[in-house]
Scaffold this motif. Structure first.
Motif, PDB file in Angstrom:
ATOM      1  N   VAL A   1       0.897  -1.141  -0.046  1.00  0.00           N
ATOM      2  CA  VAL A   1      -0.031   0.011  -0.049  1.00  0.00           C
ATOM      3  C   VAL A   1       0.762   1.325  -0.011  1.00  0.00           C
ATOM      4  CG1 VAL A   1      -1.758   1.323   1.080  1.00  0.00           C
ATOM      5  CG2 VAL A   1      -1.800  -1.182   1.258  1.00  0.00           C
ATOM      6  N   GLU A   2       0.413   2.171  -0.867  1.00  0.00           N
ATOM      7  CA  GLU A   2       1.320   3.312  -0.837  1.00  0.00           C
ATOM      8  C   GLU A   2       0.792   4.216  -0.075  1.00  0.00           C
ATOM      9  OE1 GLU A   2       1.677   4.615  -5.110  1.00  0.00           O
ATOM     10  OE2 GLU A   2       1.972   2.545  -5.914  1.00  0.00           O
ATOM     11  N   ARG A   3       1.121   4.605   1.025  1.00  0.00           N
ATOM     12  CA  ARG A   3       0.580   5.233   2.150  1.00  0.00           C
ATOM     13  C   ARG A   3       1.274   6.617   2.319  1.00  0.00           C
ATOM     14  NH1 ARG A   3       1.081   1.951   7.358  1.00  0.00           N
ATOM     15  NH2 ARG A   3       3.284   1.969   6.891  1.00  0.00           N
ATOM     16  N   GLU A   4       2.295   6.975   1.822  1.00  0.00           N
ATOM     17  CA  GLU A   4       2.952   8.089   2.079  1.00  0.00           C
ATOM     18  C   GLU A   4       2.678   9.290   0.910  1.00  0.00           C
ATOM     19  OE1 GLU A   4       4.733   9.225   4.364  1.00  0.00           O
ATOM     20  OE2 GLU A   4       5.435   7.625   5.476  1.00  0.00           O
ATOM     21  N   PRO A   5       2.414  10.348   0.989  1.00  0.00           N
ATOM     22  CA  PRO A   5       2.063  11.417   0.089  1.00  0.00           C
ATOM     23  C   PRO A   5       3.349  11.955  -0.289  1.00  0.00           C
ATOM     24  CG  PRO A   5       1.031  11.942   2.208  1.00  0.00           C
ATOM     25  CD  PRO A   5       1.719  10.764   2.616  1.00  0.00           C
ATOM     26  N   ARG A   6       3.349  12.415  -1.632  1.00  0.00           N
ATOM     27  CA  ARG A   6       4.613  12.616  -2.340  1.00  0.00           C
ATOM     28  C   ARG A   6       4.922  14.264  -2.290  1.00  0.00           C
ATOM     29  NH1 ARG A   6       3.346   8.978  -7.513  1.00  0.00           N
ATOM     30  NH2 ARG A   6       4.112   7.031  -6.604  1.00  0.00           N
ATOM     31  N   ALA A   7       5.862  14.628  -2.375  1.00  0.00           N
ATOM     32  CA  ALA A   7       6.295  16.173  -2.396  1.00  0.00           C
ATOM     33  C   ALA A   7       5.634  16.994  -3.303  1.00  0.00           C
ATOM     34  CB  ALA A   7       7.808  16.409  -2.416  1.00  0.00           C
ATOM     35  N   GLY A   8       4.635  17.864  -3.096  1.00  0.00           N
ATOM     36  CA  GLY A   8       3.764  18.514  -3.914  1.00  0.00           C
ATOM     37  C   GLY A   8       2.503  17.768  -4.670  1.00  0.00           C
ATOM     38  N   GLU A   9       2.232  16.555  -3.976  1.00  0.00           N
ATOM     39  CA  GLU A   9       1.192  15.756  -4.477  1.00  0.00           C
ATOM     40  C   GLU A   9      -0.164  16.432  -4.276  1.00  0.00           C
ATOM     41  OE1 GLU A   9       0.315  11.157  -5.216  1.00  0.00           O
ATOM     42  OE2 GLU A   9       1.121  11.846  -3.214  1.00  0.00           O
ATOM     43  N   ALA A  10      -1.102  16.674  -4.977  1.00  0.00           N
ATOM     44  CA  ALA A  10      -2.456  16.817  -4.854  1.00  0.00           C
ATOM     45  C   ALA A  10      -3.003  15.961  -3.660  1.00  0.00           C
ATOM     46  CB  ALA A  10      -3.179  17.205  -5.964  1.00  0.00           C
ATOM     47  N   TRP A  11      -3.905  16.469  -2.903  1.00  0.00           N
ATOM     48  CA  TRP A  11      -4.626  15.605  -2.017  1.00  0.00           C
ATOM     49  C   TRP A  11      -5.415  14.514  -2.947  1.00  0.00           C
ATOM     50  CZ3 TRP A  11      -9.874  14.875  -1.784  1.00  0.00           C
ATOM     51  CH2 TRP A  11     -10.578  16.101  -2.370  1.00  0.00           C
ATOM     52  N   ASP A  12      -6.327  14.917  -3.776  1.00  0.00           N
ATOM     53  CA  ASP A  12      -6.955  13.900  -4.514  1.00  0.00           C
ATOM     54  C   ASP A  12      -6.218  12.799  -5.370  1.00  0.00           C
ATOM     55  OD1 ASP A  12      -6.376  16.004  -6.006  1.00  0.00           O
ATOM     56  OD2 ASP A  12      -8.549  16.497  -6.870  1.00  0.00           O
ATOM     57  N   ALA A  13      -5.070  13.364  -5.845  1.00  0.00           N
ATOM     58  CA  ALA A  13      -4.256  12.639  -6.544  1.00  0.00           C
ATOM     59  C   ALA A  13      -3.753  11.335  -5.411  1.00  0.00           C
ATOM     60  CB  ALA A  13      -3.055  13.219  -7.218  1.00  0.00           C
TER      61      ALA A  13
END
Length: 210
Positions: A69-81
């Motif tokens: 599971v990809e649980r970590e937000p990426r830098a600059g990533e939009a919340w819905d993406a």
């Protein structure tokens, strides 16, 4: 094959054995007796690591989730993406094992995941959600995903639904909808449902910003 006396059991090996057996016999057929037999040990040996069935299910769920599971937000990533990427990987993890959604349902959250949850919440709060609403969105997406996979894995065991198609034939709207459902497939149905959830979250966010 019996394990040599004095050989220490590895909890990770117990979990992997349990997941392999899950694919073979399903959740209803899984037991500590079967796991012990497969590992060549006495059943009580498992209880040194997992005191009850729920503790084992929690560990099996963690085994499913952590590597997939990809649980970590990426830098600059939009919340819905992020939510789309996260839920797609979550669904794939649940589908990777027989009865994966049933294993996950009702398991206890891992206290070690709090820091990850904090970063997920921070992404949504940074977009304008309150902390409470951000958690509502995360929970809604998670439960939607589990529900979809529960239905998908249960449906795979059904042999025939021609009776429903026949019953719907005199009702044009229902017949059209049933035809759409069958043609659409599980992947597309999941994606459409997620878009509906995200549309609702975007609408909520717009109200919070106004």
């Amino acid at each position: 094959m019996a394990r040599k006396a004095g050989t220490r059991l590895d909890p990770a090996q117990i979990v992997e054995t349990a997941l392999d057996l899950l694919d073979e016999v399903g959740l209803d057929g899984l037991s500590t007796r079967l796991i012990a037999e497969r590992m060549g040990v006495k059943q009580p040996a498992l209880y040194w690591h997992f005191t009850n069935r729920q503790a084992l299910l929690d560990a099996m769920n963690n085994g499913l989730m952590r590597s997939r599971v990809e649980r970590e937000p990426r830098a600059g990533e939009a919340w819905d993406a992020f939510l789309l990427r996260n839920t797609r990987s979550f669904r794939a993890a649940l589908l990777s094992r027989r009865d994966g959604a049933r294993v996950h349902a009702g398991t206890h959250a891992d206290p070690g995941d709090v820091a990850v949850v904090e970063r997920q919440l921070a992404l949504l709060v940074g977009a304008g959600f309150s902390a409470g609403t951000a958690l509502d969105v995360l929970v809604a997406c998670s439960r939607y995903t589990v529900g979809c996979v529960l239905e998908e894995q249960a449906e795979a065991q059904r042999v025939d639904d021609s009776a429903l198609v026949e019953a719907a034939a005199p009702f044009p709207l229902t017949a059209e909808a049933v035809c759409h459902y069958h043609a659409h497939g599980h992947d597309n149905a999941f994606e459409d449902g997620m878009q509906l959830l995200l549309d609702g979250a975007r609408a909520r966010l717009a109200r919070l910003r106004s």
